[in-house]
Design an enzyme around this catalytic site. Structure first.
Site, PDB file in Angstrom:
ATOM      1  N   LYS A 132      -2.519   5.734 -11.326  1.00 11.94           N
ATOM      2  CA  LYS A 132      -1.736   4.595 -10.830  1.00 11.94           C
ATOM      3  C   LYS A 132      -2.642   3.378 -10.663  1.00 11.94           C
ATOM      4  O   LYS A 132      -3.689   3.452 -10.017  1.00 11.94           O
ATOM      5  CB  LYS A 132      -1.072   4.934  -9.497  1.00 11.94           C
ATOM      6  N   ASP A 155       1.947  -0.117 -10.430  1.00  9.93           N
ATOM      7  CA  ASP A 155       2.702  -0.226  -9.169  1.00  9.93           C
ATOM      8  C   ASP A 155       2.462  -1.598  -8.537  1.00  9.93           C
ATOM      9  O   ASP A 155       1.682  -1.744  -7.614  1.00  9.93           O
ATOM     10  CB  ASP A 155       2.232   0.896  -8.241  1.00  9.93           C
ATOM     11  N   LYS A 158       5.109  -3.476  -7.438  1.00 12.82           N
ATOM     12  CA  LYS A 158       6.211  -3.677  -6.486  1.00 12.82           C
ATOM     13  C   LYS A 158       6.805  -5.084  -6.630  1.00 12.82           C
ATOM     14  O   LYS A 158       6.733  -5.922  -5.731  1.00 12.82           O
ATOM     15  CB  LYS A 158       5.729  -3.439  -5.051  1.00 12.82           C
ATOM     16  N   ASP A 201      11.022 -10.849  -6.519  1.00 12.55           N
ATOM     17  CA  ASP A 201      11.127 -12.303  -6.703  1.00 12.55           C
ATOM     18  C   ASP A 201      12.551 -12.586  -7.173  1.00 12.55           C
ATOM     19  O   ASP A 201      13.394 -11.688  -7.172  1.00 12.55           O
ATOM     20  CB  ASP A 201      10.061 -12.761  -7.719  1.00 12.55           C
ATOM     21  N   THR A 242       5.735   3.968   2.809  1.00 12.80           N
ATOM     22  CA  THR A 242       5.352   5.137   3.625  1.00 12.80           C
ATOM     23  C   THR A 242       4.429   4.757   4.785  1.00 12.80           C
ATOM     24  O   THR A 242       4.168   5.568   5.665  1.00 12.80           O
ATOM     25  CB  THR A 242       4.677   6.212   2.748  1.00 12.80           C
ATOM     26  N   ARG A 289      -6.380   8.351  -1.532  1.00 14.50           N
ATOM     27  CA  ARG A 289      -7.620   8.710  -0.836  1.00 14.50           C
ATOM     28  C   ARG A 289      -7.878  10.201  -0.685  1.00 14.50           C
ATOM     29  O   ARG A 289      -9.055  10.601  -0.735  1.00 14.50           O
ATOM     30  CB  ARG A 289      -7.658   7.969   0.503  1.00 14.50           C
TER      31      ARG A 289
HETATM   32  O1  C5P Z   1      -4.546   6.645  -0.401  1.00 10.59           O
HETATM   33  P1  C5P Z   1      -3.098   7.005  -0.287  1.00 10.59           P
HETATM   34  O2  C5P Z   1      -2.774   8.399  -0.768  1.00 10.59           O
HETATM   35  O3  C5P Z   1      -2.531   6.717   1.088  1.00 10.59           O
HETATM   36  O4  C5P Z   1      -2.395   5.996  -1.305  1.00 10.59           O
HETATM   37  C1  C5P Z   1      -1.000   5.894  -1.429  1.00 10.59           C
HETATM   38  C2  C5P Z   1      -0.641   5.030  -2.604  1.00 10.59           C
HETATM   39  O5  C5P Z   1       0.770   4.992  -2.720  1.00 10.59           O
HETATM   40  C3  C5P Z   1      -1.121   3.594  -2.535  1.00 10.59           C
HETATM   41  O6  C5P Z   1      -1.559   3.260  -3.838  1.00 10.59           O
HETATM   42  C4  C5P Z   1       0.101   2.784  -2.169  1.00 10.59           C
HETATM   43  O7  C5P Z   1       0.126   1.523  -2.794  1.00 10.59           O
HETATM   44  C5  C5P Z   1       1.216   3.637  -2.756  1.00 10.59           C
HETATM   45  N1  C5P Z   1       2.528   3.523  -2.117  1.00 10.59           N
HETATM   46  C6  C5P Z   1       2.751   3.835  -0.782  1.00 10.59           C
HETATM   47  N2  C5P Z   1       4.020   3.729  -0.256  1.00 10.59           N
HETATM   48  C7  C5P Z   1       5.046   3.338  -1.042  1.00 10.59           C
HETATM   49  C8  C5P Z   1       4.819   3.025  -2.388  1.00 10.59           C
HETATM   50  C9  C5P Z   1       3.532   3.145  -2.899  1.00 10.59           C
HETATM   51  O8  C5P Z   1       1.798   4.222  -0.076  1.00 10.59           O
HETATM   52  N3  C5P Z   1       6.282   3.312  -0.580  1.00 10.59           N
END
Ligand code: C5P
Length: 243
Positions: free
Chosen positions: A38, A65, A67, A70, A129, A219
């Site tokens: 991603k 991604d 998002k 606009d 999230t 992460r």
């Molecule tokens: O590091 P971690 O596992 O928390 O990363 C979550 C990834 O998911 C990030 O790249 C973030 O941009 C993406 N994301 C998110 N919540 C959403 C959509 C995408 O955390 N609703």
């Protein structure tokens, strides 16, 4: 129940939320093992569309991604540009309205037709999230996260998108409502990893059992001392889940 089959490897999308050098080092480690990477704002805004082509040349499918959010005319143009750049999956905010999502979907379809390729997977972002009920209320939304995801997900469905992004907590309700949807859940935290800024989290196995088709994991893979081992550990966890 998911009405299409996806292998454990195909279900894991590794988020490269870092600069170019680190992203390419991670991609080199994961090459031949992971299917999806991603590219989010951090990497895309640093490198531009060339990073998509670079990762695709290494054999990955790329989820861009950004998002999008606009006016419909802009989102149509951006979705068209990302399709031409080679995105295999892309996102737009459901809160941008039905008209905006329809315009984005039209941009993707037109660009795919121009290139003679299968249209990329289009996803509506519901509730991030990293947001909990209190944060949702603080921006004036008085529903709980589950109801807000339901309301926003319905707009993605009506606009003809391929699916939604939601937390693992809302995946079950969506899988019951929309059996062939692509349901992508971030907020994935294997046991004994830290939540950091994520609020609505679950383990990989629970997210899949509850109906996610794909998991976004950043992460818990990329910030470990051995990203490939962390990837395999999640893949093994999924192999043992009956879907
Ligand atoms: O590091 P971690 O596992 O928390 O990363 C979550 C990834 O998911 C990030 O790249 C973030 O941009 C993406 N994301 C998110 N919540 C959403 C959509 C995408 O955390 N609703």
């Amino acid at each position: 129940m998911l009405d299409f089959k996806v292998s454990p490897q195909e279900r894991i999308i590794v988020a490269l939320d870092c600069g170019e050098a680190r992203a390419l080092a991670l991609a080199t480690q994961l090459k031949g093992h992971a299917s999806w990477l991603k590219v989010g704002m951090t990497l895309y805004y640093q490198v531009g569309p060339a990073i998509v082509a670079r990762l695709k040349d290494m054999g990955f499918k790329v989820f861009v991604d950004l998002k999008l959010h606009d006016i419909p005319h802009q989102v149509k143009g951006a979705a068209c540009a990302l399709t031409h750049a080679g995105a295999d999956m892309l996102t737009m905010h459901c809160s941008g309205s039905l008209a905006m999502l329809k315009a984005g979907e039209a941009g993707v379809r037109e660009a795919a037709a121009e290139q003679g390729i299968i249209k990329p997977i289009t996803l509506g972002i519901t509730v991030l999230t990293s947001i909990n009920e209190a944060a949702l209320n603080s921006i004036g939304v008085m529903r709980d996260c589950n109801d807000q995801v339901a309301a926003l997900g319905k707009i993605a469905y009506d606009a003809g998108l391929s699916g939604i992004v939601c937390s693992p907590h809302e995946a079950k309700r969506w899988r019951q409502n929309w059996s062939d949807a692509v349901i992508v859940t971030p907020g994935i935290r294997p046991l004994s990893t830290k939540n950091e800024d994520q609020m609505r989290t679950a383990t990989p196995a629970i997210a899949i059992k509850d109906g996610a088709s794909h998991l976004v994991v950043g992460r818990p893979i990329t910030a470990t001392t051995d990203p490939l081992a962390a990837f395999f550990s999640i893949k093994n966890e999924l192999t043992n889940v009956a879907t």
